[in-house]
Motif scaffolding. Structure first.
Motif, PDB file in Angstrom:
ATOM      1  N   ALA A  19       0.825  -1.210   0.000  1.00  0.00           N
ATOM      2  CA  ALA A  19       0.000   0.000   0.000  1.00  0.00           C
ATOM      3  C   ALA A  19       0.859   1.260   0.000  1.00  0.00           C
ATOM      4  CB  ALA A  19      -0.938  -0.014   1.206  1.00  0.00           C
ATOM      5  N   ALA A  20       1.981   1.240   0.712  1.00  0.00           N
ATOM      6  CA  ALA A  20       2.884   2.396   0.728  1.00  0.00           C
ATOM      7  C   ALA A  20       3.557   2.572  -0.625  1.00  0.00           C
ATOM      8  CB  ALA A  20       3.933   2.225   1.818  1.00  0.00           C
ATOM      9  N   ILE A  21       3.920   1.470  -1.257  1.00  0.00           N
ATOM     10  CA  ILE A  21       4.561   1.539  -2.569  1.00  0.00           C
ATOM     11  C   ILE A  21       3.601   2.142  -3.593  1.00  0.00           C
ATOM     12  CG2 ILE A  21       5.514   0.144  -4.450  1.00  0.00           C
ATOM     13  CD1 ILE A  21       6.567  -1.763  -2.253  1.00  0.00           C
ATOM     14  N   THR A  22       2.326   1.708  -3.574  1.00  0.00           N
ATOM     15  CA  THR A  22       1.369   2.265  -4.532  1.00  0.00           C
ATOM     16  C   THR A  22       1.136   3.747  -4.280  1.00  0.00           C
ATOM     17  OG1 THR A  22      -0.503   1.561  -3.166  1.00  0.00           O
ATOM     18  CG2 THR A  22       0.175   0.090  -4.946  1.00  0.00           C
ATOM     19  N   SER A  23       1.120   4.156  -3.036  1.00  0.00           N
ATOM     20  CA  SER A  23       0.933   5.570  -2.728  1.00  0.00           C
ATOM     21  C   SER A  23       2.113   6.394  -3.231  1.00  0.00           C
ATOM     22  CB  SER A  23       0.757   5.753  -1.223  1.00  0.00           C
ATOM     23  OG  SER A  23       0.602   7.110  -0.906  1.00  0.00           O
ATOM     24  N   ILE A  24       3.310   5.916  -3.018  1.00  0.00           N
ATOM     25  CA  ILE A  24       4.505   6.619  -3.481  1.00  0.00           C
ATOM     26  C   ILE A  24       4.540   6.662  -5.004  1.00  0.00           C
ATOM     27  CG2 ILE A  24       7.030   6.500  -3.567  1.00  0.00           C
ATOM     28  CD1 ILE A  24       6.855   5.296  -0.682  1.00  0.00           C
ATOM     29  N   LEU A  25       4.221   5.535  -5.654  1.00  0.00           N
ATOM     30  CA  LEU A  25       4.194   5.499  -7.116  1.00  0.00           C
ATOM     31  C   LEU A  25       3.126   6.421  -7.692  1.00  0.00           C
ATOM     32  CD1 LEU A  25       4.761   1.725  -7.982  1.00  0.00           C
ATOM     33  CD2 LEU A  25       6.252   3.653  -8.514  1.00  0.00           C
ATOM     34  N   HIS A  26       2.002   6.568  -7.002  1.00  0.00           N
ATOM     35  CA  HIS A  26       0.951   7.465  -7.463  1.00  0.00           C
ATOM     36  C   HIS A  26       1.463   8.905  -7.483  1.00  0.00           C
ATOM     37  CE1 HIS A  26      -2.989   9.598  -7.284  1.00  0.00           C
ATOM     38  NE2 HIS A  26      -3.290   8.663  -8.171  1.00  0.00           N
ATOM     39  N   ARG A  27       2.214   9.278  -6.477  1.00  0.00           N
ATOM     40  CA  ARG A  27       2.779  10.632  -6.442  1.00  0.00           C
ATOM     41  C   ARG A  27       3.868  10.801  -7.504  1.00  0.00           C
ATOM     42  NH1 ARG A  27       2.074   9.706  -0.555  1.00  0.00           N
ATOM     43  NH2 ARG A  27       0.364  11.070   0.038  1.00  0.00           N
ATOM     44  N   ILE A  28       4.703   9.791  -7.671  1.00  0.00           N
ATOM     45  CA  ILE A  28       5.782   9.870  -8.664  1.00  0.00           C
ATOM     46  C   ILE A  28       5.204   9.985 -10.072  1.00  0.00           C
ATOM     47  CG2 ILE A  28       7.650   8.541  -9.732  1.00  0.00           C
ATOM     48  CD1 ILE A  28       8.344   7.523  -6.911  1.00  0.00           C
ATOM     49  N   THR A  29       4.168   9.182 -10.374  1.00  0.00           N
ATOM     50  CA  THR A  29       3.582   9.252 -11.714  1.00  0.00           C
ATOM     51  C   THR A  29       2.879  10.586 -11.944  1.00  0.00           C
ATOM     52  OG1 THR A  29       1.593   8.084 -10.962  1.00  0.00           O
ATOM     53  CG2 THR A  29       3.343   6.765 -12.003  1.00  0.00           C
ATOM     54  N   GLU A  99      -5.333  -6.296   5.045  1.00  0.00           N
ATOM     55  CA  GLU A  99      -5.140  -7.359   4.052  1.00  0.00           C
ATOM     56  C   GLU A  99      -5.732  -6.980   2.699  1.00  0.00           C
ATOM     57  OE1 GLU A  99      -6.093 -12.100   3.377  1.00  0.00           O
ATOM     58  OE2 GLU A  99      -6.523 -11.179   5.313  1.00  0.00           O
ATOM     59  N   SER A 100      -6.964  -6.479   2.693  1.00  0.00           N
ATOM     60  CA  SER A 100      -7.590  -6.129   1.413  1.00  0.00           C
ATOM     61  C   SER A 100      -6.904  -4.928   0.776  1.00  0.00           C
ATOM     62  CB  SER A 100      -9.082  -5.863   1.599  1.00  0.00           C
ATOM     63  OG  SER A 100      -9.285  -4.772   2.480  1.00  0.00           O
ATOM     64  N   GLY A 101      -6.406  -4.012   1.592  1.00  0.00           N
ATOM     65  CA  GLY A 101      -5.668  -2.873   1.054  1.00  0.00           C
ATOM     66  C   GLY A 101      -4.370  -3.297   0.390  1.00  0.00           C
ATOM     67  N   ASN A 102      -3.648  -4.213   1.021  1.00  0.00           N
ATOM     68  CA  ASN A 102      -2.412  -4.724   0.418  1.00  0.00           C
ATOM     69  C   ASN A 102      -2.695  -5.555  -0.827  1.00  0.00           C
ATOM     70  OD1 ASN A 102      -0.591  -3.492   2.151  1.00  0.00           O
ATOM     71  ND2 ASN A 102      -0.651  -5.171   3.615  1.00  0.00           N
ATOM     72  N   ASN A 103      -3.774  -6.332  -0.799  1.00  0.00           N
ATOM     73  CA  ASN A 103      -4.130  -7.129  -1.980  1.00  0.00           C
ATOM     74  C   ASN A 103      -4.521  -6.238  -3.150  1.00  0.00           C
ATOM     75  OD1 ASN A 103      -3.590  -9.541  -0.706  1.00  0.00           O
ATOM     76  ND2 ASN A 103      -5.714  -9.874  -0.071  1.00  0.00           N
ATOM     77  N   SER A 104      -5.290  -5.172  -2.877  1.00  0.00           N
ATOM     78  CA  SER A 104      -5.658  -4.263  -3.962  1.00  0.00           C
ATOM     79  C   SER A 104      -4.427  -3.539  -4.493  1.00  0.00           C
ATOM     80  CB  SER A 104      -6.709  -3.264  -3.489  1.00  0.00           C
ATOM     81  OG  SER A 104      -6.177  -2.367  -2.533  1.00  0.00           O
ATOM     82  N   ALA A 105      -3.482  -3.222  -3.629  1.00  0.00           N
ATOM     83  CA  ALA A 105      -2.246  -2.579  -4.064  1.00  0.00           C
ATOM     84  C   ALA A 105      -1.440  -3.507  -4.973  1.00  0.00           C
ATOM     85  CB  ALA A 105      -1.413  -2.165  -2.854  1.00  0.00           C
ATOM     86  N   LYS A 106      -1.343  -4.779  -4.586  1.00  0.00           N
ATOM     87  CA  LYS A 106      -0.630  -5.748  -5.432  1.00  0.00           C
ATOM     88  C   LYS A 106      -1.335  -5.917  -6.773  1.00  0.00           C
ATOM     89  CE  LYS A 106       1.087  -8.423  -1.513  1.00  0.00           C
ATOM     90  NZ  LYS A 106       0.959  -9.680  -0.771  1.00  0.00           N
ATOM     91  N   ALA A 107      -2.667  -5.932  -6.762  1.00  0.00           N
ATOM     92  CA  ALA A 107      -3.427  -6.078  -8.004  1.00  0.00           C
ATOM     93  C   ALA A 107      -3.193  -4.883  -8.928  1.00  0.00           C
ATOM     94  CB  ALA A 107      -4.912  -6.236  -7.697  1.00  0.00           C
TER      95      ALA A 107
END
Length: 124
Positions: A19-29, A99-107
């Motif tokens: 979830a942290a990785i997706t948040s950081i990537l969202h800002r980078i993109t 768990e669902s937040g991490n799964n959605s981030a991986k998806a």
């Protein structure tokens, strides 16, 4: 008062959750899209200025650098949209648990990688 807190200055040893990785990537993109917009505005302005300008833009986009910029721009846009939709869904109260937040981030990361590969194959 001196606080005895551990300080870890080795950033390569920190393990971020998905979830942290997706948040950081969202800002980078988002930042990447801002800079990609400079190229897009230049291409639009140059292509409508004259027939020679249009041919110049076509040559640039058909070259390897233009293809890399196009793939990178579309990849950043697709991730930013996917991440934004994920955040909108989370704002509605879904995927808020760990768990669902991490799964959605991986998806989201998986879908983004697949979309980037498809775009790369189609544009190259």
């Amino acid at each position: 008062m001196k606080k005895q807190r551990p300080v870890n200055l080795q950033l390569n040893t920190i393990s971020f959750p998905p979830a942290a990785i997706t948040s950081i990537l969202h800002r980078i993109t988002g930042v990447a899209l801002f800079f990609a917009l400079l190229f897009v505005i230049w291409a639009w302005a140059c292509s409508v200025s004259s027939p020679e300008g249009f041919e110049l833009v076509q040559q640039q986009l058909n070259g390897w650098l233009g293809k890399i910029i196009a793939i990178g721009t579309i990849s950043a846009l697709s991730y930013h949209i996917l991440g934004g939709v994920r955040h909108l869904i989370m704002d509605m109260g879904v995927w808020e648990e760990l768990e669902s937040g991490n799964n959605s981030a991986k998806a989201i990361i998986g879908i983004w990688i697949i979309l980037t590969i498809v775009v790369g194959v189609l544009l190259w």
